[in-house]
Scaffold this motif. Structure first.
Motif, PDB file in Angstrom:
ATOM      1  N   LEU A   1      29.421  40.812  14.034  1.00  0.00           N
ATOM      2  CA  LEU A   1      30.068  39.682  13.365  1.00  0.00           C
ATOM      3  C   LEU A   1      29.597  38.388  14.007  1.00  0.00           C
ATOM      4  N   MET A   2      28.936  37.544  13.209  1.00  0.00           N
ATOM      5  CA  MET A   2      28.460  36.241  13.669  1.00  0.00           C
ATOM      6  C   MET A   2      29.331  35.160  13.030  1.00  0.00           C
ATOM      7  N   ARG A   3      29.741  34.182  13.841  1.00  0.00           N
ATOM      8  CA  ARG A   3      30.549  33.071  13.323  1.00  0.00           C
ATOM      9  C   ARG A   3      29.945  31.738  13.747  1.00  0.00           C
ATOM     10  N   ILE A   4      30.134  30.736  12.893  1.00  0.00           N
ATOM     11  CA  ILE A   4      29.659  29.392  13.191  1.00  0.00           C
ATOM     12  C   ILE A   4      30.528  28.400  12.422  1.00  0.00           C
ATOM     13  N   THR A   5      30.757  27.226  13.015  1.00  0.00           N
ATOM     14  CA  THR A   5      31.619  26.214  12.399  1.00  0.00           C
ATOM     15  C   THR A   5      30.834  24.938  12.117  1.00  0.00           C
ATOM     16  N   TYR A   6      31.108  24.332  10.956  1.00  0.00           N
ATOM     17  CA  TYR A   6      30.523  23.046  10.558  1.00  0.00           C
ATOM     18  C   TYR A   6      31.678  22.088  10.250  1.00  0.00           C
ATOM     19  N   THR A   7      31.451  20.800  10.525  1.00  0.00           N
ATOM     20  CA  THR A   7      32.479  19.793  10.248  1.00  0.00           C
ATOM     21  C   THR A   7      31.922  18.632   9.446  1.00  0.00           C
ATOM     22  N   LYS A   8      32.805  18.004   8.689  1.00  0.00           N
ATOM     23  CA  LYS A   8      32.472  16.789   7.932  1.00  0.00           C
ATOM     24  C   LYS A   8      33.755  15.952   7.895  1.00  0.00           C
ATOM     25  N   GLY A   9      33.786  14.907   8.698  1.00  0.00           N
ATOM     26  CA  GLY A   9      35.003  14.103   8.802  1.00  0.00           C
ATOM     27  C   GLY A   9      36.119  14.929   9.419  1.00  0.00           C
ATOM     28  N   ASN A  10      37.257  14.982   8.738  1.00  0.00           N
ATOM     29  CA  ASN A  10      38.393  15.753   9.258  1.00  0.00           C
ATOM     30  C   ASN A  10      38.506  17.152   8.615  1.00  0.00           C
ATOM     31  N   ILE A  11      37.366  17.582   8.002  1.00  0.00           N
ATOM     32  CA  ILE A  11      37.317  18.906   7.376  1.00  0.00           C
ATOM     33  C   ILE A  11      36.418  19.821   8.210  1.00  0.00           C
ATOM     34  N   ALA A  12      36.893  21.018   8.477  1.00  0.00           N
ATOM     35  CA  ALA A  12      36.112  21.991   9.238  1.00  0.00           C
ATOM     36  C   ALA A  12      36.011  23.302   8.447  1.00  0.00           C
TER      37      ALA A  12
ATOM     38  N   LYS B   1      46.910  19.570   8.746  1.00  0.00           N
ATOM     39  CA  LYS B   1      47.510  19.357   7.430  1.00  0.00           C
ATOM     40  C   LYS B   1      47.233  20.563   6.531  1.00  0.00           C
ATOM     41  N   ASP B   2      48.169  20.914   5.694  1.00  0.00           N
ATOM     42  CA  ASP B   2      47.971  22.013   4.752  1.00  0.00           C
ATOM     43  C   ASP B   2      47.005  21.614   3.631  1.00  0.00           C
ATOM     44  N   VAL B   3      46.284  22.573   3.158  1.00  0.00           N
ATOM     45  CA  VAL B   3      45.356  22.365   2.034  1.00  0.00           C
ATOM     46  C   VAL B   3      46.102  22.672   0.744  1.00  0.00           C
ATOM     47  N   THR B   4      45.940  21.773  -0.230  1.00  0.00           N
ATOM     48  CA  THR B   4      46.527  21.975  -1.556  1.00  0.00           C
ATOM     49  C   THR B   4      45.413  22.034  -2.596  1.00  0.00           C
ATOM     50  N   THR B   5      45.775  22.360  -3.809  1.00  0.00           N
ATOM     51  CA  THR B   5      44.781  22.444  -4.888  1.00  0.00           C
ATOM     52  C   THR B   5      44.185  21.084  -5.232  1.00  0.00           C
ATOM     53  N   LYS B   6      44.815  20.021  -4.783  1.00  0.00           N
ATOM     54  CA  LYS B   6      44.282  18.687  -5.038  1.00  0.00           C
ATOM     55  C   LYS B   6      43.196  18.277  -4.043  1.00  0.00           C
ATOM     56  N   ASP B   7      43.031  19.031  -2.981  1.00  0.00           N
ATOM     57  CA  ASP B   7      42.048  18.684  -1.943  1.00  0.00           C
ATOM     58  C   ASP B   7      40.667  19.233  -2.329  1.00  0.00           C
ATOM     59  N   THR B   8      40.078  18.564  -3.312  1.00  0.00           N
ATOM     60  CA  THR B   8      38.774  19.033  -3.824  1.00  0.00           C
ATOM     61  C   THR B   8      37.683  18.977  -2.777  1.00  0.00           C
ATOM     62  N   ALA B   9      37.771  18.058  -1.800  1.00  0.00           N
ATOM     63  CA  ALA B   9      36.748  17.962  -0.760  1.00  0.00           C
ATOM     64  C   ALA B   9      36.741  19.212   0.103  1.00  0.00           C
ATOM     65  N   VAL B  10      37.906  19.803   0.331  1.00  0.00           N
ATOM     66  CA  VAL B  10      37.999  21.044   1.109  1.00  0.00           C
ATOM     67  C   VAL B  10      37.345  22.195   0.342  1.00  0.00           C
TER      68      VAL B  10
ATOM     69  N   ASP C   1      45.396  26.866  12.210  1.00  0.00           N
ATOM     70  CA  ASP C   1      46.250  27.622  13.145  1.00  0.00           C
ATOM     71  C   ASP C   1      47.702  27.391  12.715  1.00  0.00           C
ATOM     72  N   GLY C   2      48.183  28.155  11.771  1.00  0.00           N
ATOM     73  CA  GLY C   2      49.517  27.998  11.211  1.00  0.00           C
ATOM     74  C   GLY C   2      49.535  27.172   9.953  1.00  0.00           C
ATOM     75  N   ALA C   3      48.483  26.400   9.674  1.00  0.00           N
ATOM     76  CA  ALA C   3      48.434  25.587   8.452  1.00  0.00           C
ATOM     77  C   ALA C   3      47.825  26.407   7.316  1.00  0.00           C
ATOM     78  N   ILE C   4      48.096  25.965   6.121  1.00  0.00           N
ATOM     79  CA  ILE C   4      47.521  26.641   4.944  1.00  0.00           C
ATOM     80  C   ILE C   4      46.068  26.191   4.778  1.00  0.00           C
ATOM     81  N   CYS C   5      45.169  27.178   4.678  1.00  0.00           N
ATOM     82  CA  CYS C   5      43.726  26.891   4.529  1.00  0.00           C
ATOM     83  C   CYS C   5      43.170  27.679   3.347  1.00  0.00           C
TER      84      CYS C   5
ATOM     85  N   ILE D   1      36.504  30.060   5.951  1.00  0.00           N
ATOM     86  CA  ILE D   1      37.859  29.517   6.026  1.00  0.00           C
ATOM     87  C   ILE D   1      37.731  28.018   6.253  1.00  0.00           C
ATOM     88  N   THR D   2      38.403  27.213   5.420  1.00  0.00           N
ATOM     89  CA  THR D   2      38.242  25.758   5.440  1.00  0.00           C
ATOM     90  C   THR D   2      39.613  25.081   5.501  1.00  0.00           C
ATOM     91  N   GLY D   3      39.708  24.088   6.373  1.00  0.00           N
ATOM     92  CA  GLY D   3      40.971  23.354   6.498  1.00  0.00           C
ATOM     93  C   GLY D   3      40.773  22.007   7.161  1.00  0.00           C
TER      94      GLY D   3
END
Length: 290
Positions: A175-186, A252-261, A226-230, A245-247
């Protein structure tokens, strides 16, 4: 005084120019014998006609011989001057002969997916930095910064929910994992490796909404999901199953309105697919060149 005849009387020959014409002995006036002259003229004309007829036959024979000679001479001329119809049949190709042609088209390319569908063919070196090279990723107008990475042969430690059981049941080997970020989105991408494509397809079908890869944090990447909806995704290609997995990094919780996520998660899922496929293409090209 009478004069007697001197020597024998001359005979007239119509074909002798100096011969005397016959005269009747009982005519003192030496009148010509017209009947004899007519007969002689007829004889002369008949001989003349026979001469011309005979000459015409000879001329015809001569002309015919010349024509025959010309025909024989033409038949004996160079073979190259003969028309096509005079060439022997054995010199022409048979109508039933099937022509053969050298191949002019390239063989069909090898299927890239075949080279990532099993451990036996997918033999190229692999790892997080090989699968996800560079320090950042550009997808369209979006630029993502590359963050922390992880690589483990114990697949269950990098996932949570129902996914550890699913990976273990299908013999996940890495299992290989890697994280990318853009602003406050990971976004964390997890790539699970199996020996066969069938195992990866089973994982894809058995995973549910609770099958989630663990968010990977560290360095400049703050804790997220970590406890938030992603938002999470699951897919597979070849012998690889991959998850996102994106959050928000501010918890902050992710909602259906968060199109950038949603867009960020889709970009990283698409890039993962492209990289696995490119891995197959590279190995297919190498195999075709050998």
């Amino acid at each position: 005084m009478s004069y007697g005849q001197g020597g024998p009387q001359s005979q007239w020959d119509p074909w002798k120019p100096n011969s005397q014409q016959p005269w009747t002995s009982g005519d003192d006036g030496r009148t010509p014998d017209w009947a004899a002259l007519a007969e002689a003229s007829e004889t002369r004309n008949r001989r003349r006609r026979l001469f011309f007829i005979g000459g015409g036959v000879l001329a015809t024979v001569a002309i015919g011989t010349a024509v025959a000679m010309a025909v024989v001479s033409a038949n004996g001329s160079d073979e190259a001057n003969k028309p096509t119809s005079s060439v022997p049949a054995t010199g022409l190709p048979s109508a039933s002969t099937t022509p053969s042609f050298a191949p002019t088209s390239a063989p069909p390319p090898l299927d890239p997916k075949e080279f990532v569908a099993s451990k036996a063919k997918d033999t190229a070196p692999n790892g997080p930095d090989l699968l996800f090279p560079g320090t950042q990723l550009t997808m369209g107008s979006a630029v993502y910064k590359k963050g922390p990475k992880a690589d483990s042969t114990t697949c269950a430690t990098g996932v949570q929910g129902t996914l550890p059981k699913v990976l273990t049941a299908n013999d996940c080997t890495r299992l290989m994992r890697i994280t990318y970020t853009k602003g406050n989105i990971a976004v964390t991408v997890g790539v699970a490796v199996f020996d066969t494509e069938a195992q990866a397809l089973k994982v894809k079908s058995q995973a549910d909404k609770q099958s989630i890869v663990k968010a990977l944090t560290g360095g400049d990447v703050k804790t997220f999901c970590d406890g938030a909806i992603c938002r999470s995704t699951t897919n597979s290609y070849g012998r690889y199953a991959y998850f996102t997995i994106t959050g928000f990094t501010d918890a902050k919780d992710v909602t259906t309105k968060d199109t950038a996520v949603f867009a960020a998660g889709d970009d990283l899922a698409e890039f993962t697919f492209q990289r696995i496929r490119q891995r197959g293409e590279a190995q297919a090209s190498a195999a075709a060149a050998n």
